[in-house]
Design a protein around this motif. Structure first.
Motif, PDB file in Angstrom:
ATOM      1  N   SER A 148     -71.600  55.928 -47.463  1.00 48.07           N
ATOM      2  CA  SER A 148     -71.080  56.709 -48.597  1.00 48.07           C
ATOM      3  C   SER A 148     -72.200  57.475 -49.295  1.00 48.07           C
ATOM      4  N   VAL A 176     -80.283  37.807 -51.984  1.00 49.27           N
ATOM      5  CA  VAL A 176     -79.950  39.231 -52.101  1.00 49.27           C
ATOM      6  C   VAL A 176     -79.862  39.856 -50.704  1.00 49.27           C
ATOM      7  N   TRP A 215     -78.460  38.579 -48.032  1.00 52.07           N
ATOM      8  CA  TRP A 215     -77.483  37.819 -47.241  1.00 52.07           C
ATOM      9  C   TRP A 215     -76.929  38.632 -46.079  1.00 52.07           C
ATOM     10  N   TYR A 243     -69.362  49.049 -55.138  1.00 53.31           N
ATOM     11  CA  TYR A 243     -69.231  47.699 -54.591  1.00 53.31           C
ATOM     12  C   TYR A 243     -70.421  47.299 -53.743  1.00 53.31           C
ATOM     13  N   THR A 244     -71.164  48.301 -53.187  1.00 54.90           N
ATOM     14  CA  THR A 244     -72.386  47.963 -52.466  1.00 54.90           C
ATOM     15  C   THR A 244     -73.403  47.378 -53.435  1.00 54.90           C
ATOM     16  N   HIS A 283     -64.783  58.743 -53.100  1.00 57.86           N
ATOM     17  CA  HIS A 283     -64.974  57.767 -52.024  1.00 57.86           C
ATOM     18  C   HIS A 283     -66.351  57.109 -52.166  1.00 57.86           C
ATOM     19  N   TRP A 284     -67.379  57.944 -52.371  1.00 60.24           N
ATOM     20  CA  TRP A 284     -68.741  57.429 -52.572  1.00 60.24           C
ATOM     21  C   TRP A 284     -68.799  56.505 -53.794  1.00 60.24           C
ATOM     22  N   GLU A 326     -70.905  50.642 -45.732  1.00 59.31           N
ATOM     23  CA  GLU A 326     -70.805  50.964 -47.156  1.00 59.31           C
ATOM     24  C   GLU A 326     -71.868  51.988 -47.552  1.00 59.31           C
ATOM     25  N   ASP A 383     -71.919  43.832 -54.577  1.00 53.38           N
ATOM     26  CA  ASP A 383     -71.994  42.731 -53.608  1.00 53.38           C
ATOM     27  C   ASP A 383     -73.377  42.625 -52.977  1.00 53.38           C
ATOM     28  N   GLY A 384     -73.915  43.774 -52.592  1.00 49.50           N
ATOM     29  CA  GLY A 384     -75.166  43.764 -51.835  1.00 49.50           C
ATOM     30  C   GLY A 384     -76.330  43.327 -52.689  1.00 49.50           C
ATOM     31  N   LEU A 385     -76.475  43.938 -53.833  1.00 57.49           N
ATOM     32  CA  LEU A 385     -77.635  43.639 -54.676  1.00 57.49           C
ATOM     33  C   LEU A 385     -77.302  42.639 -55.775  1.00 57.49           C
ATOM     34  N   GLN A 386     -76.016  42.264 -55.883  1.00 56.68           N
ATOM     35  CA  GLN A 386     -75.576  41.248 -56.845  1.00 56.68           C
ATOM     36  C   GLN A 386     -75.975  41.582 -58.276  1.00 56.68           C
ATOM     37  N   ARG A 389     -67.330  53.028 -53.008  1.00 57.96           N
ATOM     38  CA  ARG A 389     -68.115  52.238 -52.056  1.00 57.96           C
ATOM     39  C   ARG A 389     -69.474  51.866 -52.617  1.00 57.96           C
ATOM     40  N   PHE A 390     -70.111  52.836 -53.265  1.00 63.29           N
ATOM     41  CA  PHE A 390     -71.464  52.593 -53.757  1.00 63.29           C
ATOM     42  C   PHE A 390     -71.435  51.545 -54.870  1.00 63.29           C
TER      43      PHE A 390
END
Lengths: 117, 145
Positions: free
Chosen positions: B48, B29, B31, A79-80, A72-73, B45, A83-86, A76-77
Motif C-alpha cells: 500500500s 515487534v 514477529w 493496520y500495518t 486503500h493505502w 500490507e 499490528d506490525g509495529l504495535q 492498510r498502512f
C-alpha cells in the motif's frame, strides 16, 4: 444502545481502492514509470497527453485512480503500523494522519484536474 | 534521568499476594519476520505504501502537465533518473504482488457454484485476470494511440 462503528464505511473505501489499485496501477507504472523513461516504447507527446486529460471522462478516471487507492493505502498502512509495529497507543494520531493524507490527496487531485485547462 | 522502572500491570500489585497475574505474552515487534506466511502478509500490507507513492508521482505528473510543455519535459527527465527508475521498479513489483494476492482472494470471498458443484478456485479468480489484461491493454492503447 450500541454505538455504530464506521469500520464498514472505511472498509468499503479500502476494498474499492484495492480493486482500482490492482487493475489499473500496474499498467500505469509500467508505461509511465518504466517503458517511457527507459525508451522501451515511444513516449506520448505533451499535446497528446493534454488532449487526453481535457476529456471529462479521463479526468473522472484520473480522479478515481488517485483518490480511492489513497483510502486503500490509509486503511492498510494504519493496520500495518497497528499490528506490525504495535504502536496501539498512537491509534488516533495514526488514524488522523492516514485518512487526513488520503483526504488531502483527493482534494489535490480534484483541484489539479478541475483546473487542467 | 529516571532510572527507576515504573511498575507495570504485569507485576502483581503489592496489596495482596493472591492477585491473579495477567497473562500477557510479550510479542516481538519482529514477529512477522520469521515465518513465510507472516512475512508475505506484511509485504502485502506494505504494498500500500507503493500504491500511495504511485498516486504522489501521478499528482506531480498532472501538476507538470498543467504547468506547460517545459515543466512536463523536466518531469519526464526526472522520471529517467536512476532514483526514479529504482522506485518505479520496486513499486511495480509490489503493485503486481498486490494485484495477484487481491485477485486470488476472490475464491475465498465468494463460493461460486455451477450446477450444484463448487467451481475450482482458479476458475473463480480467472475473470479477474481477464479483466486485468483487457483494461491494461485498453489503457496502453489510449496512451500510445
Amino acid at each position: 444502545m450500541e454505538r455504530q462503528s464506521n469500520e464498514a464505511f472505511f472498509w468499503t473505501l479500502f476494498s474499492a481502492g484495492g480493486v482500482i489499485a490492482a487493475i489499473l496501477i500496474p499498467v500505469h507504472i509500467f508505461l509511465f514509470g518504466l517503458a517511457f523513461p527507459l525508451g522501451w516504447l515511444p513516449a506520448p507527446s505533451y499535446e497528446h497527453m493534454m488532449a487526453l486529460v481535457r476529456l471529462p471522462v479521463v479526468r473522472i478516471y484520473l480522479f478515481v485512480l488517485c483518490s480511492l487507492p489513497l483510502f486503500h493505502w490509509a486503511h492498510r498502512f494504519r493496520y500495518t503500523l497497528f499490528d506490525g509495529l504495535q504502536v496501539k497507543h498512537l491509534n488516533e494520531v495514526i488514524f488522523t494522519l492516514c485518512y487526513g493524507g488520503a483526504v488531502v490527496g483527493t482534494v489535490l487531485a480534484g483541484y489539479l484536474l478541475w483546473n487542467m485547462g | 534521568m529516571c532510572a527507576v522502572k515504573q511498575p507495570t500491570t504485569r507485576t502483581a500489585p503489592a496489596y495482596t499476594e493472591f492477585h491473579p497475574r495477567w497473562y500477557r505474552p510479550q510479542v516481538s515487534v519482529y514477529w512477522w519476520l520469521f515465518q513465510r506466511q507472516y512475512l508475505k502478509f506484511i509485504l502485502r500490507e506494505l504494498s500500500s505504501v507503493f500504491v500511495a507513492a504511485f498516486v504522489v508521482i501521478t499528482l506531480l505528473q498532472l501538476n507538470a502537465l498543467r504547468n506547460g510543455p517545459e515543466a512536463y519535459a523536466r518531469f519526464q527527465q526526472w522520471l529517467q533518473t536512476p532514483a526514479a527508475i529504482a522506485l518505479n521498479v520496486v513499486s511495480f513489483c509490489f503493485v503486481v504482488f498486490h494485484a495477484i494476492t487481491w485477485f486470488n482472494l476472490a475464491p475465498s470471498a465468494m463460493a461460486v457454484r455451477l450446477r450444484g458443484k463448487p467451481l475450482p478456485d482458479f476458475m473463480v479468480a480467472a475473470p479477474n485476470y481477464a479483466v486485468w489484461l483487457v483494461v491494461s491493454g485498453a489503457v496502453a492503447w489510449l496512451v500510445l494511440r
